[in-house]
Enzyme design. Structure first.
Site, PDB file in Angstrom:
ATOM      1  CE  LYS A  53      34.895  39.353  42.176  1.00  0.00           C
ATOM      2  NZ  LYS A  53      35.984  38.360  42.136  1.00  0.00           N
ATOM      3  CD  GLN A  97      36.756  34.990  40.764  1.00  0.00           C
ATOM      4  OE1 GLN A  97      36.569  36.182  40.548  1.00  0.00           O
ATOM      5  NE2 GLN A  97      36.640  34.469  41.967  1.00  0.00           N
ATOM      6  CG  ASP A 120      41.569  40.545  43.312  1.00  0.00           C
ATOM      7  OD1 ASP A 120      40.528  40.966  43.851  1.00  0.00           O
ATOM      8  OD2 ASP A 120      41.635  39.500  42.645  1.00  0.00           O
TER       9      ASP A 120
END
Ligand code: NDP
Length: 290
Positions: A53, A97, A120
């Site tokens: 990412k 995460q 997200d």
């Protein structure tokens, strides 16, 4: 005839190119999109995902920052870190995460993220917007990436039958809603671990989506000839050809290319598209902030 294999890496780069232009426009107004990632503990797969990412951010000229927290971080300390980022006007996207260490309630952490910075797309406000068809939210990245693959492959969803294997909060369920929503117009069956006659259900699918996390569980004999097969699963298995080595496989049996019409490989299919959609959500968050 073999299936068309979708090159998710090439599609992802194409999306990144489009984002670079939007990032240049933002730069004219003095704004650089900024993604902040919190990682708790040392899970090796998470380290790789976060690195990928960050690389993507660098490629397209976005700022990425990373906050590493110890494996024994408490839930309240993690939520405090999220709240600090909520209050930081230079941060446009926040990602925590997963997986989080045992003892931390993931949903409580996600609910602490400002929904406008929830790139997200997992916050209940954003999932609620998805259900109501409100385009003002953030769409979860993997489902958005799959829809983008389907759109770019020019698969006609109207009147199609889609079967989604998996009903998780972050993949299977939101993707099922996207496929069924007005404008997409597929008729969707959501299958899960309690579903019976899975093979028969799969054989009816014009669009078969596997998001289960079980190596090569979907057999090629379950696939309707010519179907579009999207393999979301990422499973690490032992590779007998390498001493002590491993390799990645999807949820769909290898060799299914001979039956499907369109298929996504693992790796190099949905994975890169998920990252591209994360970049896209972060740019969108920055644009909405201007
Ligand atoms: P979850 O474990 O949260 O969900 C798995 C789903 O599969 C559940 O709904 C479960 O059913 C269902 N399931 C499990 N076993 C079976 C079975 N034998 N038959 C039918 N359904 C079954 O996983 P995620 O949704 O988070 O992820 C799914 C896969 O996708 C994983 O391999 C993950 O690594 C991968 N992934 C890939 C991404 C990418 O970018 N390519 C991004 C995110 C995930 P039940 O609800 O009944 O338990």
């Amino acid at each position: 005839m073999g299936a068309t294999r979708i090159d998710g890496r090439a599609l992802g780069r194409d999306i990144e190119d489009g984002l670079s232009e939007r990032i240049s426009s933002l730069a004219e107004g003095g704004v650089v999109p900024h993604l902040a990632v919190i990682i708790v503990g040392n899970d090796p797969a998470s380290q790789i995902y976060v690195r990928n990412k960050q690389r993507s951010c660098q490629r397209i000229g976005m700022i990425s920052s990373r906050i590493d927290m110890k494996p024994d971080t408490s839930q309240s300390d993690l939520i405090s870190a999220v709240e600090k980022l909520n209050g930081d006007a230079s941060v446009h996207g926040i990602l925590v995460q997963s997986p989080l260490p045992p003892g931390i309630d993931e949903l409580s952490v996600i609910e602490a993220i400002d929904p406008r910075k929830d790139v997200d797309g997992f916050h209940p406000v954003n999932l609620g917007r998805l259900v109501t068809g409100d385009k003002g939210g953030m769409t979860p990245c993997t489902p958005a990436g799959v829809m983008e693959i389907i759109r770019r492959a020019e698969v006609d969803l109207e009147g199609s039958r889609a079967v989604v294997l998996g009903r998780s909060r972050i993949v299977g369920m939101p993707l099922s809603i996207l496929l069924a929503q007005r404008g997409a117009d597929s008729t969707v069956t959501i299958a899960h671990s309690k579903t019976e006659s899975l093979d028969e259900i799969c054989r009816e699918a014009d669009i078969l989506i596997a998001a289960v996390g079980k190596p090569e569980m979907v057999k090629s004999s379950w696939i309707k000839p010519g179907a579009t097969v999207i393999d979301i699963g990422i499973n690490r298995i032992k590779d007998d050809s390498k001493d002590g080595g491993t390799r990645l496989v999807g949820d769909v049996e290898s060799g299914s290319e001979s039956i499907a019409g369109i298929i996504t490989p693992v790796p190099g299919g949905v994975g890169p598209m998920t990252i591209a959609m994360l970049m896209s959500n972060t740019v969108l968050a920055a644009e909405r902030n201007v």
